[in-house]
Write a protein that holds these residues in place. Structure first.
Motif, PDB file in Angstrom:
ATOM      1  N   SER A 106      72.697  39.876   5.004  1.00  0.00           N
ATOM      2  CA  SER A 106      72.882  40.322   6.382  1.00  0.00           C
ATOM      3  C   SER A 106      72.399  39.254   7.367  1.00  0.00           C
ATOM      4  CB  SER A 106      72.129  41.647   6.585  1.00  0.00           C
ATOM      5  OG  SER A 106      72.278  42.095   7.904  1.00  0.00           O
ATOM      6  N   GLY A 143      72.803  46.242   8.617  1.00  0.00           N
ATOM      7  CA  GLY A 143      73.424  45.316   9.582  1.00  0.00           C
ATOM      8  C   GLY A 143      74.472  44.416   8.975  1.00  0.00           C
ATOM      9  N   LEU A 144      75.041  44.853   7.841  1.00  0.00           N
ATOM     10  CA  LEU A 144      75.992  43.983   7.141  1.00  0.00           C
ATOM     11  C   LEU A 144      77.348  43.889   7.841  1.00  0.00           C
ATOM     12  CD1 LEU A 144      75.056  45.041   3.517  1.00  0.00           C
ATOM     13  CD2 LEU A 144      75.120  42.666   4.338  1.00  0.00           C
ATOM     14  N   HIS A 145      77.668  44.892   8.660  1.00  0.00           N
ATOM     15  CA  HIS A 145      79.022  44.923   9.225  1.00  0.00           C
ATOM     16  C   HIS A 145      79.031  44.724  10.741  1.00  0.00           C
ATOM     17  CE1 HIS A 145      80.918  45.760   5.432  1.00  0.00           C
ATOM     18  NE2 HIS A 145      80.192  46.840   5.218  1.00  0.00           N
ATOM     19  N   GLU A 146      78.005  44.052  11.253  1.00  0.00           N
ATOM     20  CA  GLU A 146      77.969  43.807  12.706  1.00  0.00           C
ATOM     21  C   GLU A 146      79.210  43.061  13.172  1.00  0.00           C
ATOM     22  OE1 GLU A 146      75.632  45.080  14.834  1.00  0.00           O
ATOM     23  OE2 GLU A 146      75.034  46.132  13.004  1.00  0.00           O
ATOM     24  N   SER A 175      75.062  36.471   7.298  1.00  0.00           N
ATOM     25  CA  SER A 175      76.357  36.784   7.920  1.00  0.00           C
ATOM     26  C   SER A 175      76.225  36.944   9.427  1.00  0.00           C
ATOM     27  CB  SER A 175      76.978  38.038   7.283  1.00  0.00           C
ATOM     28  OG  SER A 175      76.126  39.145   7.471  1.00  0.00           O
ATOM     29  N   ASN A 176      75.076  37.449   9.875  1.00  0.00           N
ATOM     30  CA  ASN A 176      74.880  37.595  11.315  1.00  0.00           C
ATOM     31  C   ASN A 176      74.613  36.246  11.995  1.00  0.00           C
ATOM     32  OD1 ASN A 176      75.299  40.423  11.809  1.00  0.00           O
ATOM     33  ND2 ASN A 176      73.462  40.785  10.584  1.00  0.00           N
ATOM     34  N   GLU A 204      69.737  42.405   2.391  1.00  0.00           N
ATOM     35  CA  GLU A 204      69.085  42.033   3.658  1.00  0.00           C
ATOM     36  C   GLU A 204      69.244  40.539   3.927  1.00  0.00           C
ATOM     37  OE1 GLU A 204      65.594  45.472   3.907  1.00  0.00           O
ATOM     38  OE2 GLU A 204      65.235  43.643   2.737  1.00  0.00           O
ATOM     39  N   PHE A 210      74.985  50.236   4.134  1.00  0.00           N
ATOM     40  CA  PHE A 210      75.385  48.874   4.547  1.00  0.00           C
ATOM     41  C   PHE A 210      75.247  48.718   6.067  1.00  0.00           C
ATOM     42  CE2 PHE A 210      78.666  49.271   0.866  1.00  0.00           C
ATOM     43  CZ  PHE A 210      77.661  49.078  -0.075  1.00  0.00           C
TER      44      PHE A 210
END
Lengths: 434, 434
Positions: B203, B243-246, B206-207, B200, B239
Motif C-alpha cells: 500500500s 489503503g490499497l485501492h486509493e 502503490s500510494n 501494508e 483491502f
C-alpha cells in the motif's frame, strides 16, 4: 473410399472394458464405408488375406494427430439455421410463440433443404458426423443428408398443428428405405403442443411397429407445472401411461424431473439428451445429468437448434456438460473428461439407435474425425482426452469422415454443393420473410 | 506496418454514444501502429493531406468480412500452459496446494518465457490482442510479449512466498521502460497468501507512485469466510482499510461479494474481471455481474490461466458470460450480445488501463481482428454482433493485428519463432518435472 490412416493416435474402446477409452498409436483402415483394421500395422495380415489386397484411394499420414469417432449431435433442429441470431434474449415460451412459430409458418420445404445443408456444413466443421433431427419437413432433412453424405436419425415433431400420425407412418416407411445413413423413428414435439388423442394415436402406431418414441420432455418448469395441472402427473408419467415408451426412446432436455420419472426411464431402457448451451441461453435450468447417470440411464449430448444456441459446436457443449454438472452438484469433479467424451460419442450413438458408428473398431462404420494437435490449444500433450474436452475447438477439426467419405478437410467441404451458394440461399430465405 | 483494409464491415463506437456499437462498411487505414482513418473511403482527403501519401505495406480486401477491435483477456496467468490438462476435476484449494504450487516451484524463468509464447499464440488464434497477466517471472512475461509483438499489462502476484515489495517496485520501474506495448501495475495474489504487513508495505509503495492495485478477490466462499474470521470483514473492505485501492485497480473473479463491497468498488472507480469458464470448472460459483454493472462498475472478461479453464478462448467466455448471467438472474435476457462484446473489448481495455486500443477509431492503436463470415456458423447474417457473441469460434479468426503488425493470418503465426519449437519446449518442460 478405401483409406489408410497411419502414424495416428487413435481413441479406441479399452479391450477389457468397452465403456472406457484409451489412446493407442497405429493405423486405421477403411474399406468403402467400414473400418476393417485398427492396430499397430504389424498384425494386419488377416485383413489382407481375407480381402486379397486393398487398393487405397487415400493413404493419409496422420502425423501423430488424433483420430476419434465422430461426435453425435443427439438433439437438434438443423434447418433452424435461418433463425440464427434472429430472436435472442427472450424466455423459451415467448421465443417460440412470438418469434419462432410465425417465421416457421412461412418456411417452404425447398428452403428447408438448403437450411439443412447449412447446418450439416457446420456439423462437419465441429467433427459431428451424425444428427438426431426433429423438424418440419423431414423429407428435406433426409434429402440434405442423402445428398451431402451426412448421417442422420430423423424423428417426427408431431403436434396438433403441422402433421398427423398418418404422415408420420408414411415418413417412417419411406425415409427408412432411402439409405443406411438415414433412419427415422417416431417422435412428437412436446406434451404442451399435442392433444391426448394425438398421442394415443401415436402410441398405437409406435407399438404396432415396436418403435422407440422421442420428445421434448420437462424442458421448463412451466411445462411440467402445466402438465401436472392438465393431467395430474409429470410429462414422463403421462407418456408412460399412454404407452408411448414401451419400446424405449427417450427425452430431450429433461431438466425438471420427478423422482419417479427416473424409474420410468430405467424400466423402458430410455435415454436422455442434454442440451446445455440452449438450456443456459433460454434460462431453462441445469439438467440433473448426474442423477440420470447414477440411475444407469444413458445421457447423450445435443446442440439443440441453431436458433436457441446459436451455434452447432460439440466442443462448447462438452465443456458445458462438465462445468454445469459441477455447479449443479456443487463439486469440482462431478464428471470426468473421459465420461464427457463418451457421452458425446458412444452414449449419443447408442441412444440414437446408431451403434454401428459408435467407436473406431473393426466392423464399425467409418465415421472418423482427425483432431489437429499442432495448434497451441492442444499443447502440451499432458492428456489428450482432457485436451479435447476442455480445450478443443472447431479449429482442431482437420478432417471429418462420414461413412468412409471425406466430407470436410482443411476447411474445405466435399458435399456436392458450393458453400457460397448455400450461404446466399440462407440469407435470401430469411430476407424474403421480412 | 501501413495497412489499408477495404471492403470491410467495421464494428465501431456509435458517434452519438461511445458506449454503443454499430457496424459500418468501408475502410480502415493503419499507419505504423496507429489507426489514421475509419470511414467509407470517400472522405479520406484530410488523412492524405496531412501525411502526404501513405506507402502501403499491405492493401487488404476484407471481402465483406468484419473488423473488430482485438479482444482483451483481462485476467490470466499465461505461462500456466505447461499445466494444461495436468490436474483437473478438483476444487480450487486442493488444485492449488496439491497440484499447482508443487509444479510451479520447479518452474525456471527461461521456461516461463516459452510457456508465455505458447499462450500468446493461443490468444492470437482467438482474436485476443492484449492480456492482463499475473504470474511468476514477470520479466519472462514481458520478454515474450516484447519478442512476439503482443500487448500485455502485467501485474505482480505478490505473496508471502515468492516475491517482495522491493522486487515489485523494481519490476514496475524496469518493465514500464521496455515498450509502449508492455506495462506494469502492482498486484498481489490474494488475501489468503499475503500477510497484513506485506499488504501494508504494498500500500505504501502503490500510494507513493499513485498506482492502481489488482488482486484475486472473493473467488471462493471459503476464502471470504476465512478472511472474515481473520480480520472481521470481507476481503474488499480489508483491502480498502489498508489503503490499497486509493488509486483504483480492482478484483479478479469477485463472486462472493457483500453489499458494502460494491460501494467500495464505486468509491475508488475500481473494476471487476469475470472468468466464467474457470469459475464453472473449479465450481467457484457464478459471479454477480449484473449487480456490478447496475452499480456502474466496469466488468471485463478474462480466461484465467490455461490450467484452470483449460483453453484461452474469448468466444467461449463471451457465451458463458451471457448464459451464466441468465442462470444467476433467472431470466433469458440478463445481458445482451452488444454489451457482452463491449465487455470483452472496451470495458476490459479500460479496466486494464490500456484505453489506447479499446476501439477502431482514429488515433487508437491498431489492434484489429478480422472475423471470417464465410463459414457456416456465421450464416445467415441476421445480426453480426449476435453471430460473433453467440456463435463465434476460433475458426472465424482470419487475422489478428497487434499494434499495426499482422501476428496471425490464415492459421499462420508471424511472431519470430517456429510454433513447432514452442510446442516441443512446452512438452519437454513438463516432462522434465515428472
Amino acid at each position: 473410399m478405401n483409406i489408410r490412416f497411419y502414424n495416428a493416435r487413435i481413441v479406441v474402446p479399452k479391450e477389457e472394458n468397452e465403456d472406457k477409452l484409451e489412446v493407442i498409436f497405429g493405423e486405421v483402415w477403411v474399406k468403402k464405408d467400414t473400418i476393417v483394421y485398427v492396430g499397430n500395422g504389424k498384425n494386419s495380415e488377416n485383413v489382407c488375406k481375407e480381402n486379397d489386397i486393398i487398393i487405397w484411394n487415400r493413404e493419409i499420414d496422420v502425423k501423430g494427430n488424433v483420430l476419434i469417432p465422430g461426435f453425435k449431435n443427439a438433439h437438434t433442429h438443423t434447418a433452424m439455421t435461418f433463425l440464427r441470431s434472429y430472436a435472442d434474449d427472450v424466455p423459451l415460451q415467448e421465443w417460440l410463440q412470438n418469434h419462432i412459430f410465425p417465421k416457421e409458418a412461412l418456411l417452404k420445404e425447398e428452403d428447408a433443404y438448403y437450411l439443412n445443408v447449412l447446418g450439416i456444413m457446420e456439423y462437419l466443421t465441429s467433427g459431428i458426423t451424425a444428427s438426431f433431427d426433429m423438424y418440419l419437413y423431414p423429407y428435406a432433412t433426409a434429402k440434405a443428408a442423402y445428398n451431402t453424405g451426412f448421417r442422420t436419425m430423423i424423428t417426427s415433431g408431431l403436434n396438433n398443428f403441422t402433421s398427423s400420425v398418418k404422415e408420420v407412418e408414411e415418413q417412417y416407411l419411406k425415409i427408412n428405405e432411402m439409405s443406411d445413413r438415414i433412419k427415422f423413428v417416431p417422435g412428437f414435439h412436446a406434451e404442451y403442443t399435442c392433444s391426448k388423442e394425438l398421442l394415443e394415436e401415436l402410441s398405437v402406431f409406435s407399438n404396432k411397429y415396436k418403435l422407440p418414441v422421442w420428445t421434448h420432455n420437462s424442458e421448463t418448469s412451466l411445462e411440467v407445472k402445466e402438465c401436472k395441472e392438465r393431467w395430474g402427473m409429470s410429462p414422463t408419467k403421462f407418456f408412460d401411461e399412454l404407452g408411448l415408451h414401451e419400446y424405449g426412446g427417450g427425452g430431450y432436455h429433461c431438466i425438471w424431473m420427478d423422482d419417479g420419472d427416473y424409474d420410468i426411464f430405467k424400466k423402458h431402457n430410455m435415454s436422455m439428451i442434454t442440451c446445455p448451451a440452449s438450456n443456459l441461453k433460454l434460462n431453462d435450468g441445469i439438467a440433473p445429468i448426474t442423477t440420470f447417470r447414477k440411475n444407469g440411464i444413458k445421457v447423450g449430448i445435443g446442440t439443440d437448434g441453431p436458433s436457441s444456441n446459436n451455434c452447432l459446436d460439440m466442443f462448447r457443449e462438452m465443456f458445458l456438460v462438465s462445468g454445469l454438472a459441477n455447479i449443479k452438484d456443487q463439486t469440482a469433479n462431478s464428471i470426468n473428461a473421459e465420461d464427457v467424451l463418451k457421452m458425446a460419442i458412444k452414449d449419443g450413438a447408442d441412444a440414437m439407435g446408431i451403434s454401428e458408428c459408435n467407436a473406431i473398431a473393426v466392423g464399425k462404420k467409418a465415421d472418423i474425425v482427425m483432431i489437429d494437435l499442432n495448434q497451441p490449444n492442444m499443447q502440451p500433450i499432458n492428456n489428450i482426452i482432457k485436451n479435447i474436452v476442455y480445450s478443443g475447438s472447431k479449429t482442431n477439426v482437420k478432417m471429418t469422415v462420414v461413412n468412409g467419405e471425406i466430407l470436410y478437410e482443411d476447411g474445405q467441404f466435399n458435399i456436392g454443393i458450393d458453400p457460397v451458394e448455400v450461404y446466399e440461399k440462407a440469407n435470401s430465405i430469411i430476407r424474403e420473410m421480412e
